[in-house]
Structures are given as C-alpha cells and as structure tokens.
Design a protein around this motif. Structure first.
Motif, short mmCIF file in Angstrom:
data_model
loop_
_atom_site.label_atom_id
_atom_site.label_comp_id
_atom_site.label_asym_id
_atom_site.label_seq_id
_atom_site.Cartn_x
_atom_site.Cartn_y
_atom_site.Cartn_z
N ALA A 33 -34.11 -49.64 30.47
CA ALA A 33 -35.12 -50.29 29.66
C ALA A 33 -36.30 -49.34 29.55
O ALA A 33 -36.50 -48.48 30.42
CB ALA A 33 -35.56 -51.59 30.32
N SER A 52 -35.70 -53.70 25.74
CA SER A 52 -34.52 -53.79 26.59
C SER A 52 -33.56 -52.64 26.36
O SER A 52 -33.72 -51.84 25.44
CB SER A 52 -33.80 -55.12 26.31
N ARG A 53 -32.53 -52.56 27.18
CA ARG A 53 -31.56 -51.48 27.08
C ARG A 53 -30.92 -51.41 25.70
O ARG A 53 -30.75 -50.33 25.14
CB ARG A 53 -30.48 -51.65 28.14
N SER A 57 -34.28 -56.94 22.64
CA SER A 57 -35.45 -57.70 23.10
C SER A 57 -36.64 -56.78 23.24
O SER A 57 -36.53 -55.69 23.80
CB SER A 57 -35.14 -58.36 24.45
N SER A 101 -35.81 -52.76 33.90
CA SER A 101 -36.11 -53.92 33.08
C SER A 101 -37.46 -53.70 32.41
O SER A 101 -38.32 -53.03 32.98
CB SER A 101 -36.11 -55.21 33.90
#
Length: 122
Positions: A33, A52-53, A57, A101
């Motif tokens: 992330a 996000s990865r 998101s 994250s």
C-alpha cells in the motif's frame, strides 16, 4: 525491499495543479500500500492520501478531499498524486511511502522517499 523516489514538485500559483509521481523499484511494488504525506516548515508531518495495493481504495485527509486524487499504475511501479485547486497552505515537502496498509500513521510505513517540494504562491 521496495525503494521509492518522488518527482513532480515545483512552484505553482494558487488555483493551479501539479501531479506528483512516486517511482518504486523492485518487483514487489503491487504488494505494498502507498501513502502520501507532507511536512510544512515548522509543522509536523501529516497524512495526505493513501491508496491500497490494488488501487481500488483511496483515503484522503479532510484538508485535501475533493482536490487531490491518488492513483497507481502497478505495471509501471508508480503511484501518483494529482493536486488541483492548490492553496498556499498546501506548500510543503511531499513524501511518498510504502507500507502494508494505507493508514494515516507514518509509523506504519516502512520505506520513504526523499521528498519533493511543492510551493503554492498566493
């Protein structure tokens, strides 16, 4: 371990736009992330945006919500921060960081870039 390098900073007038890029080395970029942070002179580092990865998101600080957009291109090992409607209070050194994250806590990120200066004139 991934390494990251920011670019794209500069001087812009209030109301203008800039796009920051963060290029990552290593084949494991998509497992990280990414976050964007900034630090203005005399102030503490603050969270700006997280992604996000997968890039599905994104999260934003209230101060930039609706003006900044984070995105990533995993095929290019790059994450971006599109900054529109810039204000003088956006002036800061902007950093990207890689972590597990996309949290708001800088301590959750393992790798940081050297930063790129963004200056917004009034």
């Amino acid at each position: 371990q991934v390494q990251v390098v920011e670019s794209g900073g500069g001087l812009v007038q209030a109301g203008g736009s800039l796009r920051l890029s963060c290029a990552a080395s290593g084949r494991t970029f998509s497992t990280y992330a990414m976050g964007w942070f900034r630090q203005a002179p005399g102030k503490e580092r603050e969270f700006v945006a997280g992604i996000s990865r997968s890039g599905d998101s994104t999260y934003y600080a209230d101060s930039v919500k609706g003006r900044f957009t984070a995105s990533r291109g995993n095929a290019k090992n790059t994450v971006y921060l599109q900054m529109n409607s810039l204000k003088p209070e956006d002036t800061a050194v902007y950093y990207c960081a890689a972590g597990f994250s996309p949290t708001i806590r800088g301590s959750d990120y393992a790798t940081w870039g050297q930063g790129t200066q963004v200056t917004v004139s009034s």
